[in-house]
Scaffold this active site. Structure first.
Site, PDB file in Angstrom:
ATOM      1  N   ARG A   4     -26.293  -3.412 -45.124  1.00 33.86           N
ATOM      2  CA  ARG A   4     -25.427  -3.076 -45.813  1.00 33.86           C
ATOM      3  C   ARG A   4     -25.947  -2.972 -47.331  1.00 33.86           C
ATOM      4  O   ARG A   4     -26.586  -4.201 -47.694  1.00 33.86           O
ATOM      5  CB  ARG A   4     -24.221  -3.698 -45.646  1.00 33.86           C
ATOM      6  N   GLU A  44     -24.610   3.173 -52.712  1.00 32.96           N
ATOM      7  CA  GLU A  44     -24.674   4.172 -51.927  1.00 32.96           C
ATOM      8  C   GLU A  44     -23.151   5.258 -52.064  1.00 32.96           C
ATOM      9  O   GLU A  44     -22.294   4.572 -52.137  1.00 32.96           O
ATOM     10  CB  GLU A  44     -24.744   3.648 -50.321  1.00 32.96           C
ATOM     11  N   HIS A  58     -30.422   5.510 -45.302  1.00 38.08           N
ATOM     12  CA  HIS A  58     -29.552   4.964 -44.201  1.00 38.08           C
ATOM     13  C   HIS A  58     -29.425   5.871 -42.953  1.00 38.08           C
ATOM     14  O   HIS A  58     -28.553   6.400 -42.643  1.00 38.08           O
ATOM     15  CB  HIS A  58     -28.177   5.118 -44.888  1.00 38.08           C
TER      16      HIS A  58
HETATM   17  N1  LIG Z   1     -28.877   0.667 -41.523  1.00 38.88           N
HETATM   18  C1  LIG Z   1     -28.270   1.282 -40.564  1.00 38.88           C
HETATM   19  O1  LIG Z   1     -28.344   2.394 -40.372  1.00 38.88           O
HETATM   20  C2  LIG Z   1     -27.447   0.345 -39.605  1.00 38.88           C
HETATM   21  C3  LIG Z   1     -26.976   0.744 -38.495  1.00 38.88           C
HETATM   22  C4  LIG Z   1     -26.024  -0.158 -37.653  1.00 38.88           C
HETATM   23  C5  LIG Z   1     -25.624  -1.267 -38.402  1.00 38.88           C
HETATM   24  N2  LIG Z   1     -26.175  -1.534 -39.525  1.00 38.88           N
HETATM   25  C6  LIG Z   1     -26.006  -2.991 -40.006  1.00 38.88           C
HETATM   26  O2  LIG Z   1     -26.589  -4.081 -39.677  1.00 38.88           O
HETATM   27  C7  LIG Z   1     -25.975  -5.289 -39.754  1.00 38.88           C
HETATM   28  C8  LIG Z   1     -25.920  -6.098 -38.458  1.00 38.88           C
HETATM   29  O3  LIG Z   1     -25.427  -5.334 -37.584  1.00 38.88           O
HETATM   30  P1  LIG Z   1     -25.400  -6.380 -36.115  1.00 38.88           P
HETATM   31  O4  LIG Z   1     -24.860  -4.892 -35.122  1.00 38.88           O
HETATM   32  O5  LIG Z   1     -26.572  -6.840 -35.691  1.00 38.88           O
HETATM   33  O6  LIG Z   1     -24.157  -7.202 -36.084  1.00 38.88           O
HETATM   34  P2  LIG Z   1     -23.929  -8.336 -35.509  1.00 38.88           P
HETATM   35  O7  LIG Z   1     -22.246  -8.759 -35.806  1.00 38.88           O
HETATM   36  O8  LIG Z   1     -24.243  -8.304 -33.995  1.00 38.88           O
HETATM   37  O9  LIG Z   1     -24.695  -9.475 -36.164  1.00 38.88           O
HETATM   38  C9  LIG Z   1     -24.621 -10.031 -37.464  1.00 38.88           C
HETATM   39  C10 LIG Z   1     -24.920 -11.629 -37.622  1.00 38.88           C
HETATM   40  O10 LIG Z   1     -24.944 -12.017 -38.767  1.00 38.88           O
HETATM   41  C11 LIG Z   1     -24.300 -13.268 -38.758  1.00 38.88           C
HETATM   42  N3  LIG Z   1     -24.042 -13.557 -40.251  1.00 38.88           N
HETATM   43  C12 LIG Z   1     -22.972 -13.418 -40.797  1.00 38.88           C
HETATM   44  N4  LIG Z   1     -23.067 -13.990 -42.148  1.00 38.88           N
HETATM   45  C13 LIG Z   1     -24.134 -14.378 -42.211  1.00 38.88           C
HETATM   46  C14 LIG Z   1     -24.767 -15.014 -43.363  1.00 38.88           C
HETATM   47  N5  LIG Z   1     -24.219 -15.092 -44.431  1.00 38.88           N
HETATM   48  N6  LIG Z   1     -25.985 -15.499 -43.180  1.00 38.88           N
HETATM   49  C15 LIG Z   1     -26.693 -15.256 -41.950  1.00 38.88           C
HETATM   50  N7  LIG Z   1     -26.082 -14.779 -40.849  1.00 38.88           N
HETATM   51  C16 LIG Z   1     -24.769 -14.269 -41.077  1.00 38.88           C
HETATM   52  C17 LIG Z   1     -23.415 -13.299 -37.833  1.00 38.88           C
HETATM   53  O11 LIG Z   1     -23.123 -14.633 -37.338  1.00 38.88           O
HETATM   54  C18 LIG Z   1     -24.031 -12.416 -36.639  1.00 38.88           C
HETATM   55  O12 LIG Z   1     -24.775 -13.104 -35.795  1.00 38.88           O
HETATM   56  C19 LIG Z   1     -24.515  -4.963 -40.437  1.00 38.88           C
HETATM   57  O13 LIG Z   1     -24.239  -5.029 -41.640  1.00 38.88           O
HETATM   58  C20 LIG Z   1     -24.384  -3.559 -39.826  1.00 38.88           C
HETATM   59  O14 LIG Z   1     -23.484  -2.696 -40.715  1.00 38.88           O
HETATM   60  C21 LIG Z   1     -26.958  -0.949 -40.132  1.00 38.88           C
END
Ligand SMILES: NC(=O)c1ccc[n+]([C@@H]2O[C@H](COP(=O)([O-])OP(=O)(O)OC[C@H]3O[C@@H](n4cnc5c(N)ncnc54)[C@H](O)[C@@H]3O)[C@@H](O)[C@H]2O)c1
Length: 318
Positions: A246, A275, A293
């Site tokens: 993000r 963004e 993105h």
């Molecule tokens: N680039 C893109 O197009 C795109 C697409 C989908 C998702 N995303 C983003 O990717 C990210 C991850 O998505 P996901 O589906 O793996 O989520 P998820 O919830 O499966 O995993 C996130 C992990 O981060 C951990 N976490 C929370 N705070 C933390 C911190 N301060 N330090 C370390 N770990 C921490 C959580 O415990 C969790 O295991 C999200 O921000 C989501 O919005 C981006």
């Protein structure tokens, strides 16, 4: 109950076929936001499917009594008043796992491109590839391999783990930091049915920053930066960094300073603090690999999103 679904921001063919096979009618008209309530009422829509464009706010929910379900193709549900909809007895669903592998592959597109300077070569080859071939060859001639290096994964949920699988598959060492996941078993399946399991343990954030040759972020949006000025200071010299999580989880000002000082050798960014108008100094920086993105934007992910939505709708509404 009518079996009409409006996929206002589109849905894959696989999703339409699965819903139609279960007797649903799927409309894919893109109705303008201000006409949405009327359209839903006229057509007696039961399920409204959106991506990130259509807003599903309290007023819309109140105005459309035929709605039984709101579905978001993808992860974030910032465009939906989820709690309110649920209070009103609507199902609200999303498809959090469907795009993990696509985002992970984009991370590696940035990493592979980064260690061979492709982000810069692709800017300069069209301009001077014919006149200055030898000079460019020299400029981009000090590449490195990813194999054998350490990838630090910050946030080890769905996408972090999908990224780790690719890293392990190409011979990288993987370490991770996740305050909510002490241990993780990563199962690596191969095309011929073989598979190998890796047991990984979370390390401290500091340990990760100190020991990683490359760092990739996969945390949810947070109030504070996850990587700020002080964090860059303890990283290895020449580290490569990717953010496909993000905008706002990396301090972009500190990032540019760290690249300019040589601490960070390159960064790959799919998401941006400001963004959809990224800072010009980020866009123009010669050591930043850029994508707008598109982490989840593959045909395969869209297919899985459609199929997953269809499966949940059939299960919840039938
Ligand atoms: N680039 C893109 O197009 C795109 C697409 C989908 C998702 N995303 C983003 O990717 C990210 C991850 O998505 P996901 O589906 O793996 O989520 P998820 O919830 O499966 O995993 C996130 C992990 O981060 C951990 N976490 C929370 N705070 C933390 C911190 N301060 N330090 C370390 N770990 C921490 C959580 O415990 C969790 O295991 C999200 O921000 C989501 O919005 C981006």
């Amino acid at each position: 109950m009518s079996k009409k679904i409006l996929a206002n921001d589109g849905i894959s063919n696989s999703g339409i076929l699965a819903l139609e096979a279960a007797g649903y009618e799927v409309l894919t008209t893109n109705v303008a936001q201000e006409q949405l309530a009327n359209f839903i009422n006229e057509e007696q829509i039961t399920g409204l499917l959106v991506r990130s464009a259509t807003q599903v706010r309290k007023e819309l929910i109140d105005a459309c009594p035929s709605l039984k379900l709101i579905g978001r193709g993808g992860v974030g549900m910032d465009n939906i008043d989820v709690d309110y909809a649920r209070e009103k007895g609507l199902h609200v669903i999303n498809t959090p796992a469907s795009s993990s592998a696509s985002v992970a592959e984009l991370v590696f597109a940035h990493l592979f491109g980064g260690v061979r300077f492709l982000y810069d070569a692709n800017r300069n080859m069209p301009l001077e590839g014919d006149k200055n071939f030898k000079a460019l060859k020299k400029n981009y001639g000090k590449g490195t391999e990813l194999r054998g290096k350490t990838l630090g994964v910050l946030g080890f949920g769905r996408i972090g783990q999908a990224t780790a699988k690719i890293a392990l598959g190409i011979g990288m060492k993987v370490i991770y930091h996740d305050p909510f996941l002490e241990e993780a078993q990563i199962n690596l399946p191969f095309y011929d049915g073989q598979s190998i399991s890796f047991n990984l343990k979370s390390c401290s954030k500091e340990e990760l920053l100190k020991s990683s040759d490359f760092i990739t972020l996969h945390v949810p949006a947070q109030k504070e930066y996850v990587i700020g000025k002080a964090d860059f200071e303890i990283m290895k010299n020449g580290v490569g960094l990717v953010n496909a999580a993000r905008g706002g989880v990396i301090d972009e000002v500190a990032l540019v300073a760290a690249i300019d000082s040589g601490k960070v050798s390159f960064a790959g960014l799919d998401v941006f603090e400001s963004e959809p108008v990224p800072e010009v100094r980020i866009l123009m920086h010669p050591k930043i690999s850029l994508s707008p993105h598109i982490g989840a934007a593959t045909g395969e992910a869209q297919d899985r999103i459609g199929t997953e939505l269809a499966e949940q709708i059939i299960q919840l509404l039938d």
